[in-house]
Design an enzyme around this catalytic site. Structure first.
Site, PDB file in Angstrom:
ATOM      1  N   HIS A 116       0.663  -1.105  -0.190  1.00  0.00           N
ATOM      2  CA  HIS A 116       0.120  -0.026   0.075  1.00  0.00           C
ATOM      3  C   HIS A 116       0.957   1.296  -0.019  1.00  0.00           C
ATOM      4  O   HIS A 116       0.474   2.222   0.714  1.00  0.00           O
ATOM      5  CB  HIS A 116      -1.114   0.132   1.249  1.00  0.00           C
ATOM      6  CG  HIS A 116      -2.130  -0.983   0.983  1.00  0.00           C
ATOM      7  ND1 HIS A 116      -2.628  -1.623   0.122  1.00  0.00           N
ATOM      8  CD2 HIS A 116      -2.797  -1.577   2.040  1.00  0.00           C
ATOM      9  CE1 HIS A 116      -3.382  -2.489   0.333  1.00  0.00           C
ATOM     10  NE2 HIS A 116      -3.601  -2.650   1.572  1.00  0.00           N
ATOM     11  N   HIS A 187      -9.879   2.123   0.540  1.00  0.00           N
ATOM     12  CA  HIS A 187      -9.908   0.999   1.532  1.00  0.00           C
ATOM     13  C   HIS A 187     -10.896   0.999   2.806  1.00  0.00           C
ATOM     14  O   HIS A 187     -10.452   0.935   3.978  1.00  0.00           O
ATOM     15  CB  HIS A 187      -8.512   1.085   1.962  1.00  0.00           C
ATOM     16  CG  HIS A 187      -8.009  -0.339   2.689  1.00  0.00           C
ATOM     17  ND1 HIS A 187      -8.418  -0.795   3.809  1.00  0.00           N
ATOM     18  CD2 HIS A 187      -7.201  -1.288   2.059  1.00  0.00           C
ATOM     19  CE1 HIS A 187      -7.765  -1.944   3.960  1.00  0.00           C
ATOM     20  NE2 HIS A 187      -6.997  -2.189   2.907  1.00  0.00           N
ATOM     21  N   GLU A 327     -11.666  -4.081  -2.543  1.00  0.00           N
ATOM     22  CA  GLU A 327     -10.815  -3.318  -2.945  1.00  0.00           C
ATOM     23  C   GLU A 327     -10.568  -3.412  -4.605  1.00  0.00           C
ATOM     24  O   GLU A 327     -10.100  -4.468  -4.838  1.00  0.00           O
ATOM     25  CB  GLU A 327      -9.579  -3.369  -2.202  1.00  0.00           C
ATOM     26  CG  GLU A 327      -9.306  -3.084  -0.715  1.00  0.00           C
ATOM     27  CD  GLU A 327      -8.131  -3.899  -0.207  1.00  0.00           C
ATOM     28  OE1 GLU A 327      -7.125  -3.599  -0.470  1.00  0.00           O
ATOM     29  OE2 GLU A 327      -8.596  -4.613   0.960  1.00  0.00           O
TER      30      GLU A 327
HETATM   31  C1  BGC Z   1      -4.583  -6.099   2.589  1.00  0.00           C
HETATM   32  C2  BGC Z   1      -4.248  -6.932   3.703  1.00  0.00           C
HETATM   33  C3  BGC Z   1      -3.830  -5.746   4.785  1.00  0.00           C
HETATM   34  C4  BGC Z   1      -4.963  -4.854   4.841  1.00  0.00           C
HETATM   35  C5  BGC Z   1      -4.431  -3.431   5.691  1.00  0.00           C
HETATM   36  C6  BGC Z   1      -5.468  -5.240   2.800  1.00  0.00           C
HETATM   37  O1  BGC Z   1      -5.616  -4.394   1.330  1.00  0.00           O
HETATM   38  O2  BGC Z   1      -4.805  -7.073   1.574  1.00  0.00           O
HETATM   39  O3  BGC Z   1      -3.441  -7.875   3.776  1.00  0.00           O
HETATM   40  O4  BGC Z   1      -3.771  -6.309   6.205  1.00  0.00           O
HETATM   41  O5  BGC Z   1      -5.081  -4.292   3.398  1.00  0.00           O
HETATM   42  O6  BGC Z   1      -3.179  -2.938   5.335  1.00  0.00           O
END
Ligand code: BGC
Length: 364
Positions: A116, A187, A327
């Site tokens: 991310h 998210h 997402e």
């Molecule tokens: C990911 C997870 C992660 C979460 C928070 C999600 O998009 O796939 O693995 O724990 O985001 O960062």
């Protein structure tokens, strides 16, 4: 419009978001439609802070996990609550990639992976507010060349628009002045029974995907595009989220539950055509959510690592599996898999994508 609100509802207030970070002003912005639906967005991380929708009995509640203050988002959030994610959503294996013969090193913030966008990801920056009225907000951010390892001055604009039919549209646009990679998503963790409710395992889900991308024990795609048929990942027909989540299965073990990339059946749809990615409802509240997108994939995540330490807006702990994310995205780790849809963005081109969250309620 006077609303029949749930008793312990706490609506975030603008005054609790007025602060500065890195010399930039943070605030809270409201979108509202004529039916009374309200969405609150902060320019800190471009986050959806709250979405008020009615249940099957006309009772309004906030269905997005999050906090009541900007300070909590800045100091407590390790989970990207409600945030815009970029420049590359999801994981890049070994926190590095090659592009045009050059090697780029990124921050490893998830074991050996980059996740991310790292600590300087779009969820942690203060976005400029280009324009705002009660139906839309446009945010903009310029990621300077190489500032978090990505080449190019990357300019991203995101517009949230709330429509009268209870659709929240998110339109993304990105440009660059040097060849780079881009993967953008949003998210929010939803709980259709209201934030603070302890589980989403009772929700019933359908994902428009014949295939998913299995992952290694390091949580990055192994390169396969595999049929969901005969696996716990088969959501082609409505199925309870909790039905098979505890099944003995390597993929579920690696993800600690669902945390996987589903390949949306786009059929002959053009690149800019919206296609249904997923539909989910709660038989308890009767609330429904449809997710439509121009993106090729969607990550379904069941909040497996939420640990209950953070208290949500009603003061209740955000426990494991108390929220789900859908997402929309390009595939994780695409830079390492040439057969995945390309994430390369060239100067002179725009990356564009649109995702719609459509909210409703029915008598289940
Ligand atoms: C990911 C997870 C992660 C979460 C928070 C999600 O998009 O796939 O693995 O724990 O985001 O960062």
């Amino acid at each position: 419009m006077s609303k029949n609100l749930v008793n312990d509802l706490k609506i975030p207030r603008k005054q609790d978001f007025l602060m500065q970070k890195g010399g930039k002003d943070i605030s809270l912005y409201a979108l509202q439609n004529d039916k009374g639906m309200q969405v609150l967005i902060t320019n800190y991380g471009g986050r959806i802070v709250s979405i008020l929708t009615p249940d099957k009995n006309g009772k309004w509640d906030d269905i997005v996990l999050g906090f009541l203050t900007a300070k909590e988002y800045i100091e407590k959030d390790n989970y990207c609550y409600g945030a815009l994610i970029g420049p590359f959503a999801n994981r890049i294996a070994n926190a590095s990639f090659d592009l045009n013969g050059k090697h780029y090193a990124l921050e490893a913030n998830n074991g050996t992976n980059h996740l991310h966008g790292g600590q300087k990801g779009f969820h942690k920056v203060v976005w400029d507010v280009v324009s705002h009225d009660d139906k839309h907000i446009e945010l903009s951010y310029l990621l300077p060349h190489m500032s978090s390892g990505y080449p190019g001055n990357i300019r991203v604009n995101v517009t949230y628009t709330l429509h009268e039919n209870h659709e929240l549209e998110i339109a993304y646009n990105a440009t660059t002045d040097a060849t780079t990679i881009i993967n953008l998503t949003s998210h929010p963790y939803f709980n259709l029974d209201g934030e603070g409710d302890p589980t989403v395992l009772n929700h019933v889900l359908k994902i428009n995907a014949k295939n998913f991308t299995p992952m290694t024990s390091e949580n990055v795609p192994d390169g396969e595009i595999s049929p969901v048929e005969g696996t716990p990942f088969d959501f082609r027909e409505f199925k309870k989220v909790g039905d098979e989540i505890e099944t003995e299965n390597d993929q579920l073990r690696y993800g600690l539950g669902y945390d996987h990339n589903f390949v949306i059946n786009r059929g002959n749809a053009k690149e800019d055509e919206l296609v249904m990615a997923a539909s989910i409802y709660s038989p308890v509240s009767g609330r429904t959510l449809d997710v439509l997108t121009t993106e090729p994939a969607v990550q379904f995540y069941t909040g497996n690592t939420l640990d209950g330490v953070c208290l949500g807006k009603k003061g209740k702990p955000n426990v494991r599996r108390s929220g789900f994310c859908l997402e929309t995205q390009h595939f994780p780790d695409s830079p390492h898999h040439d057969h995945f849809p390309s994430v390369v963005l060239q100067p002179g081109h725009s990356f564009k994508s649109v995702t719609i969250y459509r909210f409703g309620s029915v008598h289940a």
